[in-house]
Design an enzyme around this catalytic site. Structure first.
Site, PDB file in Angstrom:
ATOM      1  N   GLY A  36      53.538 -18.248  14.794  1.00  0.00           N
ATOM      2  CA  GLY A  36      52.548 -19.018  15.543  1.00  0.00           C
ATOM      3  C   GLY A  36      51.166 -18.516  15.163  1.00  0.00           C
ATOM      4  N   CYS A  37      50.231 -18.613  16.063  1.00  0.00           N
ATOM      5  CA  CYS A  37      48.857 -18.225  15.743  1.00  0.00           C
ATOM      6  C   CYS A  37      48.655 -16.735  16.005  1.00  0.00           C
ATOM      7  CB  CYS A  37      47.867 -19.048  16.556  1.00  0.00           C
ATOM      8  SG  CYS A  37      48.109 -20.799  16.285  1.00  0.00           S
ATOM      9  N   VAL A  38      49.360 -15.929  15.218  1.00  0.00           N
ATOM     10  CA  VAL A  38      49.240 -14.474  15.375  1.00  0.00           C
ATOM     11  C   VAL A  38      49.030 -13.842  14.008  1.00  0.00           C
ATOM     12  CG1 VAL A  38      50.544 -14.270  17.492  1.00  0.00           C
ATOM     13  CG2 VAL A  38      51.749 -14.284  15.308  1.00  0.00           C
ATOM     14  N   SER A  54      42.889 -20.468  18.638  1.00  0.00           N
ATOM     15  CA  SER A  54      43.895 -19.429  18.338  1.00  0.00           C
ATOM     16  C   SER A  54      44.066 -19.159  16.856  1.00  0.00           C
ATOM     17  CB  SER A  54      45.245 -19.821  18.920  1.00  0.00           C
ATOM     18  OG  SER A  54      45.215 -19.746  20.306  1.00  0.00           O
ATOM     19  N   ILE A  55      44.003 -20.210  16.047  1.00  0.00           N
ATOM     20  CA  ILE A  55      44.150 -19.980  14.605  1.00  0.00           C
ATOM     21  C   ILE A  55      42.982 -19.119  14.114  1.00  0.00           C
ATOM     22  CG2 ILE A  55      43.983 -21.082  12.337  1.00  0.00           C
ATOM     23  CD1 ILE A  55      45.862 -23.227  13.277  1.00  0.00           C
TER      24      ILE A  55
END
Lengths: 105, 447, 262
Positions: free
Chosen positions: A103-105, B410-411
């Site tokens: 994901g966005c990590v 978030s990205i």
């Protein structure tokens, strides 16, 4: 996917180098990955983090929130990076046999 | 040409319903999909047929400027599709071939598409400078859709799709973990303020549905805490749906059917709850998908849809904020500034939360992408990602000493810290805009 | 042969141009826009949208912001082209009386027309040459260009050069005869084309350009409008009462699975 021979056992790992089946984790894997991840020596602190991660994952099916990991193990994020240079998600989770957080990590 | 990312295997794509077409059938299937899109997506046809090859887009694309790879310059990237489109779908291309720039599909086509359409961040900056507004993001969206329809996609996208199907969020956080995370954040807030500020999950009879990014329940918890404090102070009757703990919609980034499914999940959750207002959290492309694509994906909806920064901005005057002693700047997520109508709101909020707000250059709808846009967050693409982030690093360095870099997506939160570290910008606190609201708000013991 | 060139070909050319352009626009408009592509910040009112349209399509704002040199060459090319075309229309319609309505004598009117024609023609010529040079000199643009991109410029240049030849050299061109001939064409009562080699070449090249136009990138005459219109579509408003999707002539095709019922 490829198979790694770790101390006689065949362990399947994915392209990111994480083990595919969390159930296939054992302590030999930790030593093997530790070398890969620039962890020169597995100390008590390393195991504290690894065991915490495994326990949380077994209970909740996902890696714990980073801040919760820090709080419950008593380490700051900086200290976690010192223990696991790739960080909690890409380093510690790998050694602990958790799936790679995506994901966005 | 070997694509620079892990490509999902046959078994992996079959798992999410996009079986890999056998190699000998790929060309036909590929062209059929391109044909389908050509007649169902006006932007594609118009944008492929009207480029006058002026090249104005080259100097404006951070991907080209950072990677210095010819195929990453917007018009050249579009050519990867345009040449094939002309060859098979225009009579001039069919008849006169090379003269009009038509080219055959060949053994390299698919790997070239996979390589280059996953180096476009779908940031739409090129559309700002093209005299006609040709939007390479549209071509990229189409290209990725075609590839995924024949079962070709990065492993990264497939993994996220699996998680979306299983749990309704990208990270694959199951409900018990969601509740545990919420409780942890409530504890943190109680420790800080002495108040019992709640993060209600699946609370019935709520009027407002908040849709955070799933990363707000893993790394970016200050964003979630900021939003929770805001709702608490305003006395909002709100909840988070455990079935859609995800503002993001990665379908927009690789397959239109997946996008529809996720969007319909959102509509279903909001409708089931009877929510009057749906507020999206700090996620760039997810905001674009919700705001611009809901009607096309899910038809009319009976709820109001706003962004958390919209909402916070509207209520800003009511909030008990004490300015933080920070010199802060704002990175405009592409999907806010060029596709989502969120430009001035974060600025007003930041000016109320910090002592000194400075603009980077360029800013607003001409700001550069962080380089992670459209989900280019694969670890194996790190070298390319750092090149994509080069312009962003230059912008931040040009500001001199700053104490906080706000990036309300978030990205961006995943990409920019790596970029800053790579280019030697160390010890720079970074986070969302709602994080600042949470930190500046005087509640309970923090008064 | 001269009969075909003078009394048949112009109608074929005009017909192909008009039908071709209409056909291209129809192929675009019949495809739906399933999702609005508003390029933020959106223009809120009709006036704002008109201003955005004007800035982009008449003033080439995008080029001005990105590359002043390119803007200069491209904008001057288009403006002078518009002046030349406009001048032809005015000239053919009112030969000798172009500016008598504002008080000039016929003689002065013709002189002024002459000056305007020469100036705009020269600017057009120079701008086209600059664009052609640029296409060969800038590496990205050169690599991006197809043979057609050079051909377009050369074709238009040939029209301009032949036109300027009539304007600038001492070749005696019978303007009045040409005007009478053009009047015949316009009123669908064609007469034999004046037997002046340079005019025949010029006119033939123009008709060739008209036939070529709708099938080349020159179609951006219409495409620029259709494209820009997509980007200034208003953003959706919620709650959404009715299905706002699509504004095409044929809207029963869909991008997603289960769709594409044509």
């Amino acid at each position: 996917m490829s198979m790694l021979d770790i101390n006689g056992r065949q362990i399947e790992i994915d392209e990111d180098g994480f083990i595919v089946d969390p159930a296939s984790w054992n302590e030999d894997i930790v030593s093997y990955f530790a070398k890969q991840e620039d962890v020169s020596e597995l100390t008590e602190n390393h195991w504290k983090v690894i065991n915490y991660l495994r326990q949380y994952f077994q209970q909740f099916g996902i890696a714990p929130m980073i801040r919760k990991l820090c709080k419950d193990t008593g380490f700051t994020l900086k200290e976690i990076y010192e223990l696991f240079p790739s960080g909690p998600a890409k380093g510690a989770c790998k050694l602990a046999g958790l799936p790679k957080p995506t994901g966005c990590v | 040409m070997k694509p620079p990312m892990h490509v999902a295997k046959d078994s992996e794509v079959a798992l999410i319903g996009y079986p890999r077409i056998p190699e000998q059938d790929q060309q036909a299937a590929f062209l059929k999909k391109l044909d389908d899109l050509r007649v169902s997506m006006r932007s594609l046809m118009v944008m492929l047929e009207n480029c006058t090859k002026c090249g104005n887009c080259a100097k404006q694309c951070h991907s080209y400027l950072g990677t210095e790879d010819y195929n990453n310059f917007p018009a050249a990237r579009a050519e990867l599709m345009r040449r094939i489109y002309k060859r098979y779908f225009t009579w001039t291309g069919r008849t006169f071939g090379r003269f009009f720039g038509a080219e055959d599909f060949d053994a390299d086509t698919i790997s070239k598409w996979l390589t280059y359409f996953y180096q476009c961040n779908e940031c739409r900056r090129c559309a700002k400078f093209c005299p006609f507004g040709i939007d390479t993001a549209e071509v990229t969206i189409a290209a990725r859709h075609i590839l995924s329809e024949i079962g070709i996609m990065p492993k990264f996208m497939q993994g996220i799709a699996v998680n979306m199907n299983k749990t309704g969020n990208n990270m694959g956080i199951p409900k018990p973990a969601i509740i545990d995370c919420a409780e942890f954040m409530e504890d943190e807030m109680r420790e800080e303020t002495g108040l019992a500020i709640k993060i209600p999950i699946d609370k019935p009879n709520s009027e407002v549905l908040y849709i955070p990014s799933s990363a707000d329940f893993f790394t970016n918890i200050d964003t979630m805490i900021g939003a929770a404090k805001l709702f608490h102070y305003l006395g909002v009757n709100w909840t988070i749906p455990s079935t859609v703990l995800e503002a993001a919609n990665f379908g927009l980034l690789f397959n239109v059917n997946v996008m529809r499914e996720q969007n319909q999940r959102l509509k279903a959750a909001a409708t089931a709850l009877g929510a009057k207002l749906v507020i999206q959290g700090e996620c760039g492309h997810g905001w674009r998908a919700a705001k611009m694509y809901t009607d096309g994906c899910s038809g009319p909806v009976s709820f109001e849809l706003v962004h958390i920064l919209d909402y916070c901005d509207k209520h800003l005057d009511k909030l008990p904020l004490k300015k933080l002693p920070l010199r802060a700047t704002l990175h405009d997520p592409c999907n806010y500034a060029r596709a989502g109508e969120i430009i001035e709101q974060p600025r007003r909020i930041m000016r109320a939360c910090v002592e000194e707000f400075v603009e980077m250059t360029p800013n607003r709808d001409e700001n550069y992408c962080c380089g992670g846009g459209s989900g280019i967050l694969m670890d194996e693409m790190m070298e390319i990602r750092m090149k994509l982030g080069k312009k962003k690093a230059e912008q931040v360095k040009a500001l001199g000493r700053i104490d906080y870099l706000a990036m309300p997506c978030s990205i961006c939160k995943a990409q920019i810290p790596a970029v800053m570290k790579h280019y030697g910008v160390l010890d720079l606190p970074m986070g969302g805009v709602m994080d600042l609201v949470g930190k500046a708000m005087l509640l309970g013991d923090t008064k | 042969m001269l009969y075909f060139v003078g009394q048949v070909f112009p109608y074929i050319a005009a017909g192909v141009f008009l039908a071709g352009m209409a056909w291209r626009v129809w192929t675009w408009l019949r495809v739906p826009t399933p999702f609005p592509l508003t390029l933020s910040p959106a223009s809120r009112t009709l006036t704002e949208r008109a201003i955005t349209f004007g800035k982009e399509l008449a003033l080439f704002r995008g080029l001005w912001a990105g590359d002043r040199g390119l803007w200069l060459a491209a904008w001057l090319m288009h403006v002078s082209l518009a002046m030349v075309i406009g001048g032809h229309i005015v000239g053919i319609a009112t030969l000798g009386n172009e500016f008598t309505a504002i008080g000039l004598t016929s003689e002065h009117s013709q002189a002024l027309s002459g000056v305007m024609a020469t100036v705009s023609g020269l600017i057009l010529l120079v701008a086209l040459l600059v664009l052609l040079y640029r296409r060969t000199a800038i590496p990205e643009v050169k690599r991006l260009s197809d043979p057609a991109d050079y051909f377009d410029l050369l074709l238009i240049l040939s029209v301009v050069v032949s036109g300027m030849h009539m304007r600038l050299t001492s070749i005696e061109v019978d303007i009045a005869a040409i005007r009478t001939y053009m009047a015949g064409i316009m009123s669908f009562q064609p007469i034999p084309i004046p037997n002046e080699g340079i005019f025949i070449s010029h006119f033939f090249l123009v008709n060739l350009l008209l036939i070529y136009f709708p099938f080349s990138k020159l179609v951006h005459l219409a495409g620029s409008i259709v494209n820009r219109a997509m980007l200034i579509a208003p953003p959706p408003v919620y709650p959404s009462a009715t299905n706002m999707r699509s504004n095409s002539i044929q809207s029963n095709v869909q991008m997603w699975r289960g769709g594409n019922q044509q």
